[in-house]
Write an enzyme that holds these catalytic residues in place. Structure first.
Site, short mmCIF file in Angstrom:
data_model
loop_
_atom_site.label_atom_id
_atom_site.label_comp_id
_atom_site.label_asym_id
_atom_site.label_seq_id
_atom_site.Cartn_x
_atom_site.Cartn_y
_atom_site.Cartn_z
N ASN A 13 0.84 -1.21 0.00
CA ASN A 13 0.00 0.00 0.00
C ASN A 13 0.87 1.25 0.00
OD1 ASN A 13 -3.04 -0.55 0.23
ND2 ASN A 13 -2.14 -2.07 1.57
N HIS A 109 -8.45 -0.97 5.46
CA HIS A 109 -8.78 -2.28 6.03
C HIS A 109 -9.28 -3.18 4.89
CE1 HIS A 109 -9.99 -5.27 8.94
NE2 HIS A 109 -11.13 -5.38 8.27
C1 GRF Z 1 -2.83 -6.22 3.53
O1 GRF Z 1 -3.65 -7.35 3.74
C2 GRF Z 1 -3.66 -4.99 3.77
O2 GRF Z 1 -5.00 -5.19 3.47
C3 GRF Z 1 -3.55 -4.78 5.22
O3 GRF Z 1 -2.25 -5.21 5.58
C4 GRF Z 1 -1.80 -6.20 4.63
C5 GRF Z 1 -0.41 -5.88 4.13
O4 GRF Z 1 -0.43 -4.64 3.49
N1 GRF Z 1 -3.84 -3.40 5.52
P1 GRF Z 1 0.94 -4.02 2.88
O5 GRF Z 1 1.33 -4.87 1.70
O6 GRF Z 1 2.00 -4.09 3.97
O7 GRF Z 1 0.55 -2.61 2.49
#
Ligand code: GRF
Length: 206
Positions: A13, A109
């Site tokens: 993200n 989320h």
């Molecule tokens: C993902 O499942 C996201 O939905 C949640 O944390 C997990 C890892 O996210 N918020 P990222 O790849 O570290 O951004």
């Protein structure tokens, strides 16, 4: 708009935000610091590779929630963060952090809140419950953070259909690619353009 990003894992993200800044979609937005709750996570490497200040501030290094909150507040304030973005962040923020950054913390989320959220629903777990429950639609939610996990006013949501052959892993991948990586940068854009108006439990986009 200066944003500080809280991470705990892969940082996909975070990567989506960095990509949207570089593509010019997110104008006048800069990531001033990335803070991980754990050392050695790929999210920190992604920040490092983009020349972004990054550090680990972990809850277990502090003897109280207040001390942890205070360290986070001092760090983000020192970097002049206007907005704090929780992107795959798996620790919790206490009362004083939420007071200091009231309505200036957003979280992504991986479900359509209020379904499949709250204590214990993180990472792959919501997707496992989605499949076991037989629902046909899931998705992702960006919301303002309040003290209780996953309860703040909802900013954006995007639906993703559950396929018959989905596994928790294949579903998580599609929710990230088709929902999370789109609505988190979009929410940051709306915030940067002052287009989010909180009215009670609702967020109006003006
Ligand atoms: C993902 O499942 C996201 O939905 C949640 O944390 C997990 C890892 O996210 N918020 P990222 O790849 O570290 O951004």
């Amino acid at each position: 708009l200066n944003i500080g990003v809280l991470v705990s894992g892969g940082g996909s993200n975070l990567q989506a935000i960095m990509d949207r800044i570089e593509s010019g979609y997110l104008k006048n937005v800069q990531i001033v610091t990335v803070v991980s709750s754990k050392t050695g996570v790929y999210a920190l490497q992604r920040a490092q590779e983009h020349g972004i200040n990054n550090t680990c501030i972990s809850r277990k290094s502090f003897e109280s929630m207040e001390a942890y909150d205070d360290a986070l507040i001092r760090h983000f304030d020192a970097h002049k963060a206007d907005l704090v973005v929780m992107a795959g962040f798996l620790s919790i923020l206490g009362e004083s952090f939420n007071k200091f950054y009231d309505k200036r913390v957003i979280n992504i989320h991986p479900s359509l809140i209020p379904a499949f959220c709250g204590k214990g629903f993180y990472g792959i777990i919501p997707h496992r419950h989605v499949i076991e429950s037989g629902v046909k639609v899931t998705g992702a939610t960006v919301h303002f953070v309040e003290l209780e996990a996953d309860t703040g006013p909802i900013i954006l949501q995007k639906a993703v259909y559950v396929e018959d052959e989905d596994t928790p892993e294949s579903l998580q991948k599609r929710v990230m690619e088709q929902a999370e990586w789109e609505i988190l940068p979009e929410a940051i854009k709306l915030y940067a353009e002052n287009r989010l108006v909180i009215e009670g439990r609702r967020v109006k986009i003006v």
